[in-house]
Design an enzyme around this catalytic site. Structure first.
Site, PDB file in Angstrom:
ATOM      1  N   ARG A 225       0.862  -1.176   0.000  1.00 34.80           N
ATOM      2  CA  ARG A 225       0.000   0.000   0.000  1.00 34.80           C
ATOM      3  C   ARG A 225       0.901   1.230   0.000  1.00 34.80           C
ATOM      4  O   ARG A 225       1.891   1.277   0.725  1.00 34.80           O
ATOM      5  CB  ARG A 225      -0.890   0.031   1.251  1.00 34.80           C
ATOM      6  CG  ARG A 225      -2.057  -0.965   1.236  1.00 34.80           C
ATOM      7  CD  ARG A 225      -3.125  -0.600   0.207  1.00 34.80           C
ATOM      8  NE  ARG A 225      -4.269  -1.506   0.262  1.00 34.80           N
ATOM      9  CZ  ARG A 225      -4.407  -2.603  -0.484  1.00 34.80           C
ATOM     10  NH1 ARG A 225      -3.463  -2.947  -1.348  1.00 34.80           N
ATOM     11  NH2 ARG A 225      -5.493  -3.349  -0.373  1.00 34.80           N
ATOM     12  N   HIS A 273      -1.324  -0.643  -9.707  1.00 33.39           N
ATOM     13  CA  HIS A 273      -1.948  -1.439  -8.640  1.00 33.39           C
ATOM     14  C   HIS A 273      -2.600  -2.711  -9.178  1.00 33.39           C
ATOM     15  O   HIS A 273      -3.832  -2.855  -9.156  1.00 33.39           O
ATOM     16  CB  HIS A 273      -2.973  -0.592  -7.866  1.00 33.39           C
ATOM     17  CG  HIS A 273      -3.306  -1.186  -6.533  1.00 33.39           C
ATOM     18  ND1 HIS A 273      -3.605  -0.448  -5.427  1.00 33.39           N
ATOM     19  CD2 HIS A 273      -3.383  -2.482  -6.123  1.00 33.39           C
ATOM     20  CE1 HIS A 273      -3.857  -1.246  -4.408  1.00 33.39           C
ATOM     21  NE2 HIS A 273      -3.737  -2.501  -4.814  1.00 33.39           N
TER      22      HIS A 273
HETATM   23  P1  NDP Z   1      -1.370 -10.726   5.878  1.00 31.85           P
HETATM   24  O1  NDP Z   1      -2.342 -10.001   6.705  1.00 31.85           O
HETATM   25  O2  NDP Z   1      -1.566 -12.176   5.612  1.00 31.85           O
HETATM   26  O3  NDP Z   1       0.101 -10.576   6.521  1.00 31.85           O
HETATM   27  C1  NDP Z   1       0.606  -9.383   6.960  1.00 31.85           C
HETATM   28  C2  NDP Z   1       2.054  -9.551   7.389  1.00 31.85           C
HETATM   29  O4  NDP Z   1       2.587  -8.286   7.801  1.00 31.85           O
HETATM   30  C3  NDP Z   1       2.218 -10.499   8.573  1.00 31.85           C
HETATM   31  O5  NDP Z   1       3.415 -11.226   8.477  1.00 31.85           O
HETATM   32  C4  NDP Z   1       2.297  -9.530   9.751  1.00 31.85           C
HETATM   33  O6  NDP Z   1       3.012 -10.006  10.867  1.00 31.85           O
HETATM   34  C5  NDP Z   1       3.058  -8.398   9.129  1.00 31.85           C
HETATM   35  N1  NDP Z   1       2.812  -7.160   9.868  1.00 31.85           N
HETATM   36  C6  NDP Z   1       1.637  -6.529  10.083  1.00 31.85           C
HETATM   37  N2  NDP Z   1       1.821  -5.429  10.838  1.00 31.85           N
HETATM   38  C7  NDP Z   1       3.141  -5.397  11.115  1.00 31.85           C
HETATM   39  C8  NDP Z   1       3.948  -4.528  11.872  1.00 31.85           C
HETATM   40  N3  NDP Z   1       3.436  -3.454  12.511  1.00 31.85           N
HETATM   41  N4  NDP Z   1       5.266  -4.789  11.971  1.00 31.85           N
HETATM   42  C9  NDP Z   1       5.798  -5.862  11.354  1.00 31.85           C
HETATM   43  N5  NDP Z   1       5.093  -6.743  10.624  1.00 31.85           N
HETATM   44  C10 NDP Z   1       3.772  -6.502  10.503  1.00 31.85           C
HETATM   45  O7  NDP Z   1      -1.230  -9.923   4.524  1.00 31.85           O
HETATM   46  P2  NDP Z   1      -0.977 -10.500   3.036  1.00 31.85           P
HETATM   47  O8  NDP Z   1       0.373 -11.115   3.009  1.00 31.85           O
HETATM   48  O9  NDP Z   1      -2.112 -11.302   2.571  1.00 31.85           O
HETATM   49  O10 NDP Z   1      -1.014  -9.140   2.194  1.00 31.85           O
HETATM   50  C11 NDP Z   1      -0.135  -8.061   2.473  1.00 31.85           C
HETATM   51  C12 NDP Z   1      -0.675  -6.795   1.826  1.00 31.85           C
HETATM   52  O11 NDP Z   1      -0.542  -6.836   0.410  1.00 31.85           O
HETATM   53  C13 NDP Z   1      -2.195  -6.571   1.999  1.00 31.85           C
HETATM   54  O12 NDP Z   1      -2.492  -6.044   3.276  1.00 31.85           O
HETATM   55  C14 NDP Z   1      -2.500  -5.592   0.899  1.00 31.85           C
HETATM   56  O13 NDP Z   1      -2.380  -4.268   1.380  1.00 31.85           O
HETATM   57  C15 NDP Z   1      -1.400  -5.846  -0.140  1.00 31.85           C
HETATM   58  N6  NDP Z   1      -1.961  -6.314  -1.410  1.00 31.85           N
HETATM   59  C16 NDP Z   1      -1.591  -5.661  -2.566  1.00 31.85           C
HETATM   60  C17 NDP Z   1      -2.058  -6.084  -3.795  1.00 31.85           C
HETATM   61  C18 NDP Z   1      -1.610  -5.433  -5.061  1.00 31.85           C
HETATM   62  O14 NDP Z   1      -2.131  -5.757  -6.123  1.00 31.85           O
HETATM   63  N7  NDP Z   1      -0.651  -4.545  -5.035  1.00 31.85           N
HETATM   64  C19 NDP Z   1      -3.006  -7.220  -3.897  1.00 31.85           C
HETATM   65  C20 NDP Z   1      -3.304  -7.835  -2.632  1.00 31.85           C
HETATM   66  C21 NDP Z   1      -2.802  -7.384  -1.439  1.00 31.85           C
HETATM   67  P3  NDP Z   1       2.480 -11.284  11.718  1.00 31.85           P
HETATM   68  O15 NDP Z   1       2.731 -12.458  10.794  1.00 31.85           O
HETATM   69  O16 NDP Z   1       3.345 -11.315  12.908  1.00 31.85           O
HETATM   70  O17 NDP Z   1       1.007 -11.040  11.978  1.00 31.85           O
END
Ligand code: NDP
Length: 310
Positions: A225, A273
């Site tokens: 994002r 995107h």
């Molecule tokens: P998930 O919710 O499955 O995973 C998020 C990851 O980020 C987890 O490992 C989490 O840690 C980590 N995280 C969250 N907050 C923090 C923090 N404050 N500090 C450190 N690590 C953190 O997300 P996805 O992998 O499914 O997707 C990631 C993002 O990709 C989505 O939120 C979306 O915004 C983006 N996206 C973009 C697309 C595009 O076309 N460009 C399409 C689809 C998604 P923990 O494992 O410890 O919870």
């Protein structure tokens, strides 16, 4: 009283989603907003960025399905009902993202931007290739999409490390966790890939100070994002050469405004995107599965924690 699902998205095809869902839920009425019929029939909402106030008439709603992996737009609303909210979780979506990340990392690792520039100038520009194992790649976020991406990069032989909030274990990946580990992590990333969700904690996480921790000449990829990155700070780092190249799929403001300096930068690849998209054909089964779970009183899968923001 009938039982209905309401669909709302300006980004997805209602016809495609409803055709994909119907075989799994033959007895459920499918209604596309604004033709919602009697709102009291609506028990399930399958939505992407519905307008403010959308949920108000659906007082019998039991489940909100976000038509994507990123839930920032939904959980930051002030009118989200206090109900289970689920996100899409589809291996095909993860694979599409992992292949985009692999393509982007390979493009930087194999000096393709330098060859594209040299070709435009009709210049034979030999740059000796480096072995993948000598190139340090870091991925911020090891969730569904991030973990698929690090495994894909590791398969290609890159020296891969990943960072998340809580400690993860992934075969062959150097996994780190927590804010204390971030400065050292960044200092090791020749290529950094941002795959975090946008939350209160990650908004502008990548600011000038943290960009400065990357090695001189680092490459930067954001497929998560835009607002996770302080865009003016990134632009400054690209202008100074501290960051030598970037691949950006997401931006603070989308579509990227005409006057953004990013458009004119030769060292930046801009994509609109689309690193990964929701695929109705493959994701419909798990949407239906969660509806079946709600019907039988079981807890839903892939539930979002609105308090945590993802
Ligand atoms: P998930 O919710 O499955 O995973 C998020 C990851 O980020 C987890 O490992 C989490 O840690 C980590 N995280 C969250 N907050 C923090 C923090 N404050 N500090 C450190 N690590 C953190 O997300 P996805 O992998 O499914 O997707 C990631 C993002 O990709 C989505 O939120 C979306 O915004 C983006 N996206 C973009 C697309 C595009 O076309 N460009 C399409 C689809 C998604 P923990 O494992 O410890 O919870």
């Amino acid at each position: 009283m009938s039982e209905a699902l309401v669909f709302y998205s300006k980004a997805d095809s209602a016809d495609e989603w409803i055709s994909a869902l119907r075989p799994h839920l033959p007895d459920l009425e499918m209604r596309v907003a604004p033709d919602v019929g009697d709102p009291l029939d609506v028990h399930y909402a399958v939505v992407w960025k519905p307008p403010q106030g959308f949920f108000v008439p659906f007082t019998n709603l039991k489940l909100v399905v976000n038509l994507g992996a990123g839930v920032d737009a939904l959980v930051s609303r002030t009118d989200l009902p206090d109900l289970p909210v689920t996100r899409l979780s589809d291996p095909h979506m993860s694979r599409m993202m992992a292949s985009f990340v692999l393509m982007s990392v390979l493009r930087h690792a194999r000096d393709i931007p330098a060859f594209e520039k040299a070709q435009r100038e009709k210049r034979w520009n030999y740059v000796h290739p480096r072995m993948a194992g000598d190139i340090k790649v870091g991925v911020l976020g090891l969730g569904e999409l991030g973990s698929a991406a690090v495994l894909e990069l590791s398969l290609q032989g890159f020296d891969v490390r990943g960072w998340s909030r809580t400690q993860k274990r992934l075969p062959g990946i150097d996994c780190r966790a927590g804010m204390d580990a971030l400065p050292q992590f960044l200092s090791e990333c020749e290529i950094l890939v941002v795959m975090l969700p946008l939350t209160r904690d990650t908004h502008h996480l990548i600011n000038a100070e943290r960009l400065a921790l990357l090695p001189q000449g680092a490459k930067f990829i954001n497929v998560a994002r835009g607002p996770i990155v302080d865009e003016p700070a990134l632009i400054a780092a690209l202008q100074s050469g501290h960051i030598s190249e970037a691949t950006l799929d997401v931006f603070e403001h989308e579509p990227l405004p005409q006057d953004s300096p990013l458009w004119g930068m030769e060292n930046v690849l801009i994509t609109p995107h689309l690193a990964s998209v929701a695929i109705p054909r493959t994701a419909a089964a798990q949407v239906a599965q969660n509806i079946h779970r709600v019907r039988s009183g079981e807890p839903v899968l892939n539930r979002v924690d609105p308090g945590r923001g993802y």
